[in-house]
Structure formats: structure tokens, C-alpha cells
Design a protein around this motif. Structure first.
Motif, PDB file in Angstrom:
ATOM      1  N   THR A   1       0.850  -1.189  -0.040  1.00  0.00           N
ATOM      2  CA  THR A   1      -0.153   0.056   0.036  1.00  0.00           C
ATOM      3  C   THR A   1       0.877   1.267   0.050  1.00  0.00           C
ATOM      4  O   THR A   1       0.759   2.369  -0.898  1.00  0.00           O
ATOM      5  CB  THR A   1      -1.015  -0.038   1.235  1.00  0.00           C
ATOM      6  OG1 THR A   1      -1.600  -1.006   0.983  1.00  0.00           O
ATOM      7  CG2 THR A   1      -1.777   1.246   1.070  1.00  0.00           C
TER       8      THR A   1
ATOM      9  N   ARG B   1      -6.106  -9.052   1.157  1.00  0.00           N
ATOM     10  CA  ARG B   1      -6.754  -7.659   1.715  1.00  0.00           C
ATOM     11  C   ARG B   1      -7.695  -8.036   3.005  1.00  0.00           C
ATOM     12  O   ARG B   1      -7.624  -7.355   4.218  1.00  0.00           O
ATOM     13  CB  ARG B   1      -8.017  -7.262   0.793  1.00  0.00           C
ATOM     14  CG  ARG B   1      -7.493  -6.996  -0.463  1.00  0.00           C
ATOM     15  CD  ARG B   1      -8.544  -5.817  -1.271  1.00  0.00           C
ATOM     16  NE  ARG B   1      -9.905  -6.271  -1.175  1.00  0.00           N
ATOM     17  CZ  ARG B   1     -10.205  -6.927  -2.106  1.00  0.00           C
ATOM     18  NH1 ARG B   1      -9.800  -7.178  -3.279  1.00  0.00           N
ATOM     19  NH2 ARG B   1     -11.747  -7.294  -2.268  1.00  0.00           N
TER      20      ARG B   1
ATOM     21  N   ALA C   1     -12.817   0.836  -1.755  1.00  0.00           N
ATOM     22  CA  ALA C   1     -11.129   1.045  -2.027  1.00  0.00           C
ATOM     23  C   ALA C   1     -10.708   2.049  -1.563  1.00  0.00           C
ATOM     24  O   ALA C   1      -9.596   2.295  -0.839  1.00  0.00           O
ATOM     25  CB  ALA C   1     -10.813   0.484  -3.218  1.00  0.00           C
ATOM     26  N   GLY C   2     -11.529   3.347  -1.642  1.00  0.00           N
ATOM     27  CA  GLY C   2     -10.918   4.621  -1.297  1.00  0.00           C
ATOM     28  C   GLY C   2     -11.996   5.380  -1.080  1.00  0.00           C
ATOM     29  O   GLY C   2     -13.283   5.387  -1.523  1.00  0.00           O
TER      30      GLY C   2
ATOM     31  N   GLU D   1     -13.530   2.699  -6.460  1.00  0.00           N
ATOM     32  CA  GLU D   1     -13.231   1.452  -6.357  1.00  0.00           C
ATOM     33  C   GLU D   1     -12.057   0.773  -7.502  1.00  0.00           C
ATOM     34  O   GLU D   1     -11.697   1.688  -8.242  1.00  0.00           O
ATOM     35  CB  GLU D   1     -14.531   0.363  -6.768  1.00  0.00           C
ATOM     36  CG  GLU D   1     -15.193  -0.185  -5.176  1.00  0.00           C
ATOM     37  CD  GLU D   1     -14.194  -1.086  -4.591  1.00  0.00           C
ATOM     38  OE1 GLU D   1     -13.071  -1.861  -5.280  1.00  0.00           O
ATOM     39  OE2 GLU D   1     -14.150  -1.192  -3.467  1.00  0.00           O
TER      40      GLU D   1
ATOM     41  N   ALA E   1     -15.082   1.226   6.203  1.00  0.00           N
ATOM     42  CA  ALA E   1     -13.751   1.295   5.727  1.00  0.00           C
ATOM     43  C   ALA E   1     -12.683   1.475   6.719  1.00  0.00           C
ATOM     44  O   ALA E   1     -12.953   2.492   7.467  1.00  0.00           O
ATOM     45  CB  ALA E   1     -13.633   2.518   4.608  1.00  0.00           C
TER      46      ALA E   1
ATOM     47  N   SER F   1      -7.070   2.877   6.480  1.00  0.00           N
ATOM     48  CA  SER F   1      -6.075   2.990   5.222  1.00  0.00           C
ATOM     49  C   SER F   1      -6.773   3.168   4.108  1.00  0.00           C
ATOM     50  O   SER F   1      -6.004   3.557   3.015  1.00  0.00           O
ATOM     51  CB  SER F   1      -5.343   1.342   4.938  1.00  0.00           C
ATOM     52  OG  SER F   1      -6.170   0.622   4.823  1.00  0.00           O
ATOM     53  N   LYS F   2      -7.960   3.236   3.889  1.00  0.00           N
ATOM     54  CA  LYS F   2      -8.778   3.511   2.681  1.00  0.00           C
ATOM     55  C   LYS F   2      -9.051   5.072   2.724  1.00  0.00           C
ATOM     56  O   LYS F   2      -9.427   5.711   1.626  1.00  0.00           O
ATOM     57  CB  LYS F   2     -10.177   2.683   2.898  1.00  0.00           C
ATOM     58  CG  LYS F   2     -10.054   1.273   3.144  1.00  0.00           C
ATOM     59  CD  LYS F   2      -9.311   0.659   1.818  1.00  0.00           C
ATOM     60  CE  LYS F   2      -9.409  -0.818   1.915  1.00  0.00           C
ATOM     61  NZ  LYS F   2     -10.669  -1.657   2.333  1.00  0.00           N
TER      62      LYS F   2
ATOM     63  N   ARG G   1      -7.620   8.004  -0.177  1.00  0.00           N
ATOM     64  CA  ARG G   1      -7.230   7.098  -1.049  1.00  0.00           C
ATOM     65  C   ARG G   1      -8.197   7.589  -2.219  1.00  0.00           C
ATOM     66  O   ARG G   1      -9.457   7.303  -1.796  1.00  0.00           O
ATOM     67  CB  ARG G   1      -7.007   5.821  -0.614  1.00  0.00           C
ATOM     68  CG  ARG G   1      -6.378   4.882  -1.962  1.00  0.00           C
ATOM     69  CD  ARG G   1      -6.651   3.587  -1.722  1.00  0.00           C
ATOM     70  NE  ARG G   1      -5.676   3.151  -0.509  1.00  0.00           N
ATOM     71  CZ  ARG G   1      -5.444   1.918  -0.157  1.00  0.00           C
ATOM     72  NH1 ARG G   1      -6.143   0.848  -0.404  1.00  0.00           N
ATOM     73  NH2 ARG G   1      -4.642   1.674   1.092  1.00  0.00           N
TER      74      ARG G   1
ATOM     75  N   THR H   1      -9.045   5.406  -5.956  1.00  0.00           N
ATOM     76  CA  THR H   1      -8.613   4.417  -6.763  1.00  0.00           C
ATOM     77  C   THR H   1      -9.372   4.667  -8.236  1.00  0.00           C
ATOM     78  O   THR H   1      -9.965   5.695  -8.499  1.00  0.00           O
ATOM     79  CB  THR H   1      -8.764   3.094  -6.150  1.00  0.00           C
ATOM     80  OG1 THR H   1     -10.430   2.967  -5.866  1.00  0.00           O
ATOM     81  CG2 THR H   1      -8.321   2.879  -4.984  1.00  0.00           C
TER      82      THR H   1
ATOM     83  N   THR I   1     -15.498   3.652  10.882  1.00  0.00           N
ATOM     84  CA  THR I   1     -14.126   3.322  10.343  1.00  0.00           C
ATOM     85  C   THR I   1     -13.379   3.042  11.901  1.00  0.00           C
ATOM     86  O   THR I   1     -13.801   3.153  12.972  1.00  0.00           O
ATOM     87  CB  THR I   1     -13.194   4.611   9.709  1.00  0.00           C
ATOM     88  OG1 THR I   1     -11.993   4.222   9.380  1.00  0.00           O
ATOM     89  CG2 THR I   1     -13.513   5.800  10.539  1.00  0.00           C
TER      90      THR I   1
END
Length: 271
Positions: free
Chosen positions: A25, A84, A191-192, A201, A224, A227-228, A231, A233, A248
Motif C-alpha cells: 500500500t 485484503r 477501496a477509497g 473502487e 472502511a 488505510s482507505k 485514497r 482508486t 472506521t
């Protein structure tokens, strides 16, 4: 193996997979990382980091170069589901447990695919009279394991094409199923999450199915881990205005959370 390496291996073996996923990552986000920096960040020896980089290079997850590693992937690269699932596992379990507390007896629910949404299914406890639709085969299996399809739950599995390695349903059949239903709450994994692009995603077809799921729900709850956050994607899912609640972990950056609150998103921190 010398004494230092033996001790370090013993102390850090339990987190080896998570450390390697975090290295991937970091390299993806910054473009490159050096061995000394990674060694200091994860508090392991440079020899351990070099071993990690060799293995990650062998698996095709990054490119090892002199002194460190560089990313071999763009924003559309999607790590395998099993990898993941092992990354940030404690945080995901805590998020799943806290998100499950938002579910009430009698709710109709949509469960998105993902390792964090799977944790919600694992923490349903003794919730009763639920109707659950999901695009995830692992979540469907978990629901069957929890309830054995008794009268306490009605399970609907969206049709469609099964994504290899992801075990999720995509395509027009999955989209149509979701478009014809209306649920109380949708639990969405992404994903973000960013202020600029909202929810994103890795995979375009997956993002399209998520859009249908979002539109089917009275309340949208995004799950999420930290870490997401921040971000971006490959594929857009929805703007932040579509999100009612974000669950979170307590490592999420405070400034980002404050801005999300200012935009009307309820924040729930899992500890």
C-alpha cells in the motif's frame, strides 16, 4: 540465522502478512519506498525488509530496485481478496462488530462484497427477522452458517457473473436484482474514500454494482478502515452526498473526519 534475526522473526511473525500488505500500500501510494525507511517504520531489520521485498516482487505485487522498491501498478490494481482480508484484520473486525450494532430486528439489508462487510455478517449475533441481499458468496455462506436459513432470516443472493478470486456477483443481472429491491440499510465497502472523489473502487464492473446497491437503500453505511481514507482508486462509485454514515477505526485522520462531518456524514469510530 543470528540471534537478532531469530528474536525478530519470533516477535513479528504474527504480523508478517499484514506488514507486507502495508508495504504494498505504501509503495502504491508514494510510488517508491526505501529499505531504511521501511525498516524504521515497521521496527524490523533491513534484512527482514529485503526479504519482504523479494517475496512481494516474486508475487508481482511491486518491483524491487536497488535500495528499495517501486510500484508496478496503477490505481486499477486490486489486491486479491485473501490478501485484503488479512490486512488490518483487527481494525476490520472492530468495524464489523460496531457496524452490526446499527442493525435492528426486522431490517432489510444489502451487504456489499468485501473483507470488512464480511466482518459485519460474522457479528450479527442473534438479530431476528432479517431480510438480507448480498452480492458476495462468502457473506452468503456466513449467513447460512449463522442462521441455517431458519425463519429468522431471508437470504437473497444477487444473480450475475462470479468474479474470479473475488467470489462476488457482477454484471447486468446483479444490477437488475438490486434495482428492483428497496432496503433499509446498505453496508458498502470501498477501496477509497476521499474529499475530492468520494467513494472509489478498483474495478469498474464492481463499482457499477455498488451504484445500484446505493440507490436501493434508504440509509447508506460505508465501512472502511483508516488505510482507505484519503485514497483515490480507479472507478467512481458515488459522491460523499450519498453517504449517511462512515464506520472506521480510531486511527483515521482527525482532519479528514472533521471535513466529512462538515459535509453531513455521521462518523462512528470502532475501538
Amino acid at each position: 540465522m543470528n540471534t537478532q534475526e531469530h528474536s525478530e522473526t519470533f516477535e513479528n511473525n504474527f504480523s508478517q502478512t499484514e506488514r507486507r500488505m502495508q508495504i504494498v500500500t505504501l509503495v502504491q501510494e508514494s510510488g517508491r519506498a526505501s529499505v531504511p525507511d521501511l525498516s524504521a517504520r515497521f521496527e524490523v531489520s533491513e534484512m527482514t525488509i529485503r526479504r519482504d521485498l523479494r517475496e512481494l516482487d516474486r508475487e508481482g505485487l511491486l518491483k524491487r530496485v536497488h535500495g528499495g522498491a517501486i510500484s508496478g501498478f496503477g490505481r486499477s490494481y486490486e489486491p486479491a481478496l485473501n490478501l485484503r482480508a488479512e490486512a488490518n484484520q483487527a481494525a476490520k473486525a472492530a468495524i464489523g462488530k460496531r457496524a452490526a450494532e446499527l442493525i435492528e430486528d426486522g431490517d432489510s439489508l444489502a451487504f456489499d462484497v468485501g473483507s470488512t462487510t464480511l466482518e459485519i455478517a460474522r457479528h450479527l449475533g442473534n438479530k431476528q427477522n432479517l431480510t438480507i441481499i448480498t452480492t458476495s458468496l462468502p457473506i452468503a455462506n456466513q449467513i447460512v452458517e449463522n442462521y441455517s436459513l431458519t425463519s429468522d432470516v431471508r437470504l437473497i443472493l444477487a444473480g450475475g457473473i462470479v468474479r474470479s478470486r473475488e467470489f462476488s456477483m457482477i454484471g447486468p443481472f446483479a444490477e437488475r436484482t438490486l434495482q428492483e429491491l428497496h432496503v433499509d440499510k446498505a453496508f458498502i465497502g470501498v477501496a477509497g474514500v476521499s474529499l475530492e472523489e468520494g467513494l472509489t473502487e478498483y474495478n469498474l464492473e464492481d463499482a457499477t454494482v455498488k451504484k445500484s446497491m446505493l440507490r436501493s437503500a434508504h440509509q447508506v453505511i460505508v465501512v472502511a478502515d483508516s488505510s482507505k481514507l484519503g485514497r483515490i482508486t480507479f472507478a467512481n462509485v458515488a459522491g460523499l452526498e450519498s453517504v449517511d454514515t462512515l464506520v472506521t477505526d480510531d486511527q483515521a485522520p482527525e482532519d479528514l473526519l472533521n471535513e466529512l462531518k462538515a459535509r453531513g456524514v455521521q462518523i462512528i469510530l470502532a475501538h
